[in-house]
Write a protein that holds these residues in place. Structure first.
Motif, PDB file in Angstrom:
ATOM      1  N   ALA A  84      29.485  34.745  53.209  1.00  0.00           N
ATOM      2  CA  ALA A  84      30.815  34.730  52.600  1.00  0.00           C
ATOM      3  C   ALA A  84      31.330  36.151  52.378  1.00  0.00           C
ATOM      4  O   ALA A  84      32.519  36.428  52.567  1.00  0.00           O
ATOM      5  N   ASP A  96      32.560  37.314  55.744  1.00  0.00           N
ATOM      6  CA  ASP A  96      33.780  36.648  56.204  1.00  0.00           C
ATOM      7  C   ASP A  96      35.006  37.037  55.388  1.00  0.00           C
ATOM      8  O   ASP A  96      36.125  36.983  55.884  1.00  0.00           O
ATOM      9  N   ASN A  97      34.804  37.428  54.132  1.00  0.00           N
ATOM     10  CA  ASN A  97      35.949  37.702  53.262  1.00  0.00           C
ATOM     11  C   ASN A  97      36.189  39.194  53.058  1.00  0.00           C
ATOM     12  O   ASN A  97      36.916  39.574  52.152  1.00  0.00           O
ATOM     13  N   ALA A 123      34.345  41.419  51.788  1.00  0.00           N
ATOM     14  CA  ALA A 123      34.027  41.725  50.399  1.00  0.00           C
ATOM     15  C   ALA A 123      33.151  42.966  50.261  1.00  0.00           C
ATOM     16  O   ALA A 123      32.520  43.168  49.234  1.00  0.00           O
ATOM     17  N   PRO A 141      38.730  40.357  46.969  1.00  0.00           N
ATOM     18  CA  PRO A 141      37.937  39.811  48.088  1.00  0.00           C
ATOM     19  C   PRO A 141      36.532  39.392  47.639  1.00  0.00           C
ATOM     20  O   PRO A 141      35.976  38.422  48.186  1.00  0.00           O
ATOM     21  N   ALA A 180      36.867  36.091  45.877  1.00  0.00           N
ATOM     22  CA  ALA A 180      37.127  35.058  46.889  1.00  0.00           C
ATOM     23  C   ALA A 180      35.846  34.708  47.641  1.00  0.00           C
ATOM     24  O   ALA A 180      35.592  33.532  47.944  1.00  0.00           O
ATOM     25  N   ALA A 181      35.036  35.713  47.950  1.00  0.00           N
ATOM     26  CA  ALA A 181      33.799  35.474  48.704  1.00  0.00           C
ATOM     27  C   ALA A 181      32.834  34.616  47.890  1.00  0.00           C
ATOM     28  O   ALA A 181      32.210  33.691  48.426  1.00  0.00           O
ATOM     29  N   ALA A 221      34.063  31.158  47.793  1.00  0.00           N
ATOM     30  CA  ALA A 221      33.881  30.534  49.105  1.00  0.00           C
ATOM     31  C   ALA A 221      32.419  30.128  49.309  1.00  0.00           C
ATOM     32  O   ALA A 221      32.134  29.057  49.850  1.00  0.00           O
TER      33      ALA A 221
END
Lengths: 579, 160
Positions: B92, B95-96, B98, B143, B146-147, B150
């Motif tokens: 995650a 992908d984000n 971060a 981010p 969000a990660a 997620a």
């Protein structure tokens, strides 16, 4: 994945550029999330030694004596470095591009110039042993008067901060006390303006505060080289600087880095690498020199403070007709990169606005504070803060909406900038329009209809106006800049007081001033035909902004001569050094 | 000065070393055991880049005495992946976006893992609270938040 604004950054082609416009995983991401990214300190060495420096407790002092005998006998101490151990103990970062004079020692020699300046380096088995031995070094200081304010530093009789620059200002090309810009005649325009507003702005130093502190590890390699694991942002810049200071050919240094735990400009100074390498040279063992958090915050070089005076003349209809910016960049005790900050600042004046008369005087002043260095737009950020606050105040003064006011005065493609170059790819109008829309800020219908692509370069907007030449005839007349160097003042001479009147700056050095008669660089047409979208009507005779210029003085270049602007780009730093 | 023998588990393997009484766990891990996952940022418990799990609880290695870890289980970012398979948090974070410079990431991941191990379905407020002791200077916290959310979602889906 990242949301790419395809309306701005469309996929233009899909052949061999198939990653442009797409969200793509960075190649260093797997290392970051697994802990395998090799930061400089993430390297194991057998027999690693640790270096700590003894720092000056005074802002400005003469060193009477240094006694390291007790520290040398302390447990775990392997070696103590003093100024005499540093092969080339005077450097300035931009000497790598032949700009400025060497002014900063790695270890202080006979004086300290700021609180926290390194004086002695201790190399020991452990950090704790080095820190304990630090307390045993006896240094006898004679404190000297210090100066902390940029304008105080430039006054006559102020303490001399940096002996290399005895006037307390950086000398450009060994001659000029500051960076100067002239475009049109601001003084005349201020007199005809409806409102003149002058304000003073101040920005404090800002520490980068990276989570990884500055540091490096140097170790002897088997092939008679030294490997250096460095936090440097500019690895080859750091390599060149270190090679110079430790007196080795650069191919004997093997720099490894590029994985930087936050830099923001604070990791270009190469402060730790030379001492770590020197320690490895003198002990034959790996040496690690890392700033602790306290050192990073107190003595890691910050973004320099600036004091900025902005004077604007504005008409009641909202047009800014003149802007003069006078700014003092606080270099701290040594130059590092501040000389470049003033060049950048000058290049940024008058901000993203077309103003027919613009001038600036940007000084780099030395004070007994921590030397400042690069940080994200240094030289630009502070003056932008000042200019944008000033824009709000000007809008208020003429009773206009601040967004409308910015759109009215914004650069458009084809406008002549004070640097005698034509503005291209301008977008302030569109930026303000989008910002207003997103903020639901009402702007006038007229402002909504404006475009950066229309109206730029029309009439006087595309012209270089008649420009006041100072008493040395310097603005726009580079061939006159061949006077003797002012690098060192002859014995017995004193500094000439600085005046606050920009027109008189030409008298600040000891050369004879010309009679006090305004002279002008002749008005010139634009270098190239601007405004590709408005080619229909030929320009009317170039309007003169406020008055026809007097006929040029005899020594002036022929008005019709080939303009010199094209090849002069960046000349203030990189090119056209005149001897 | 006599050194003290210390044994503990580090990422599921037994390790033994000698430490001074005043040594902190961060120095022992980095300079004694060559475990470079936890970073040095401040040495005073302010930044969180040295966060490790001790018996599953997030702890600051720079403020933990090495001798106090005798017999405990210390986990770092280096032990998060299961062989070639990344932990959902690691995926995650990648992908984000971060992690920018990556220096706070090992500490962030350990703080986040402690949260998800305790609370598989955290709210945004839970996540913010969990990483409140970890300073990031360049990625930005959004981010990272969000990660973590997620990763929690991905875990939940797997279970469902």
């Amino acid at each position: 994945m990242l949301d790419i604004r395809k309306d701005f950054f469309a996929n233009e082609r899909d052949d061999n550029l198939n990653v442009v416009g797409k969200g793509v995983q960075r190649q260093d991401m797997p290392g970051h999330v697994t802990g395998r990214s090799p930061f400089f300190d993430d390297h194991a060495f057998e027999g690693l030694l640790h270096l700590k420096v003894v720092r000056s407790p005074h802002h400005h002092a003469r060193i009477r004596s240094i006694d390291v005998s007790a520290a040398e006998r302390a447990p775990g101490v392997k070696r103590i470095l003093r100024a005499a151990d540093v092969p080339v103990n005077k450097n300035t970062l931009l000497s790598l591009i032949n700009f400025g004079k060497d002014d900063e020692p790695s270890l202080a020699v006979d004086k300290v110039h700021y609180k926290g300046e390194p004086v002695v380096a201790i190399i020991a088995d452990s950090e704790a042993a080095a820190m304990a031995a630090r307390k045993l070094v006896r240094i006898d200081y004679e404190t000297l008067p210090a100066v902390f304010d940029v304008e105080e530093a430039l006054k006559p009789g102020a303490p001399v901060v940096n002996d290399t620059y005895p006037n307390n200002y950086f000398e450009y090309h060994d001659k000029f006390d500051h960076q100067k810009l002239r475009f049109g005649d601001t003084e005349k325009a201020f007199k005809s303006a409806d409102i003149v507003l002058e304000e003073r702005y101040q920005m404090s130093p800002i520490e980068h505060a990276p989570t990884e502190t500055n540091g490096s590890i140097a170790a002897p390699e088997q092939d008679n080289r030294f490997v250096v694991h460095s936090c440097a942002q500019g690895l080859f810049f750091s390599l060149g600087t270190a090679a110079k200071i430790v007196g080795l050919e650069s191919n004997r240094l093997h720099f490894i880095g590029g994985t930087v735990g936050g830099g923001f400009g604070g990791k270009v100074d190469s402060i730790t690498e030379p001492l770590a390498i020197l320690g490895a040279m003198m002990t034959g063992r790996p040496v690690r020199y890392v700033l602790d958090r306290e050192e990073e915050m107190l003595y890691g070089s910050p973004r320099g403070a600036e004091r900025i005076y902005v004077k604007d003349g504005v008409m009641r209809d909202g047009r800014i007709v003149a802007r003069h910016v006078r700014s003092y960049f606080d270099a701290g005790a040594y130059t590092r990169l501040s000389s470049y900050a003033a060049v950048k600042c000058t290049a940024h004046i008058p901000g993203p606005y077309w103003i027919p008369n613009a001038a600036s005087d940007i000084y780099v002043a030395y004070t007994n504070r921590c030397p400042s260095t690069a940080m994200r737009g240094f030289g630009i950020t502070a003056v932008d803060f000042a200019l944008e606050v000033q824009m709000d105040k000007l809008a208020h003064a003429v009773n206009m909406d601040p967004m409308d006011f910015r759109i009215l005065n914004a650069y458009r493609d084809g406008d002549m900038k004070p640097h005698r170059r034509v503005a291209k790819n301008t977008a302030l109008i569109e930026c303000v329009q989008v910002a207003a829309e997103k903020a639901r800020w009402p702007i006038s219908d007229s402002a909504k209809r404006q475009s950066s692509l229309a109206g730029g370069g029309e009439g006087e907007r595309g012209q270089i106006p008649a420009t006041l030449i100072d008493q040395r005839g310097q603005i726009g007349r580079p061939e006159t800049r061949n006077a003797p160097s002012t690098q060192t003042l002859p014995a017995g001479t004193t500094r000439i007081a600085l005046t606050k009147q920009p027109e008189l700056e030409g008298s600040r050095d000891s050369r004879a001033a010309a009679p006090n008669v305004p002279r002008y660089e002749p008005a010139q047409p634009a270098v190239q035909a601007p405004a590709p979208l408005a080619p229909a009507t030929p320009a009317s005779p170039p309007p003169q902004p406020y008055a026809a210029p007097p006929s040029p003085p005899a020594a002036a270049p022929t008005p019709g001569a080939t303009p010199q602007h094209g090849a002069m780009r960046f000349s203030s730093v990189f090119g056209t050094r005149r001897r | 000065m006599a050194k003290i023998p210390v044994q503990f588990r580090l990422n599921n393997s037994d390790r033994a070393t000698f430490a001074e009484a005043a040594d902190n766990l961060l120095t022992t891990l980095r300079r004694g055991l060559n475990e470079f996952g936890p970073k040095y940022g401040c040495g005073q418990g302010a930044c969180g880049v040295c966060t490790v799990l001790i018996d599953g609880e997030p702890q600051l290695a720079c403020l933990t005495l090495t001798v106090a870890c005798e017999g405990r289980h210390v986990e770092t970012v280096s032990g998060m992946a299961d062989g070639p398979n990344m932990h959902p948090l690691q995926n995650a974070f990648m992908d984000n976006f971060a992690a920018q410079c990556g220096f706070c990431t090992p500490g962030m991941l350990m703080a986040a893992r402690a949260l998800l191990d305790r609370n598989p379905n955290p709210t945004r407020e839970d996540v913010v609270e969990a990483i409140a002791g970890n300073i990031c200077r360049c990625t930005g916290y959004e981010p990272i938040i969000a990660a973590i959310l997620a990763a929690a979602g991905a875990r939940g889906e797997k279970r469902a």
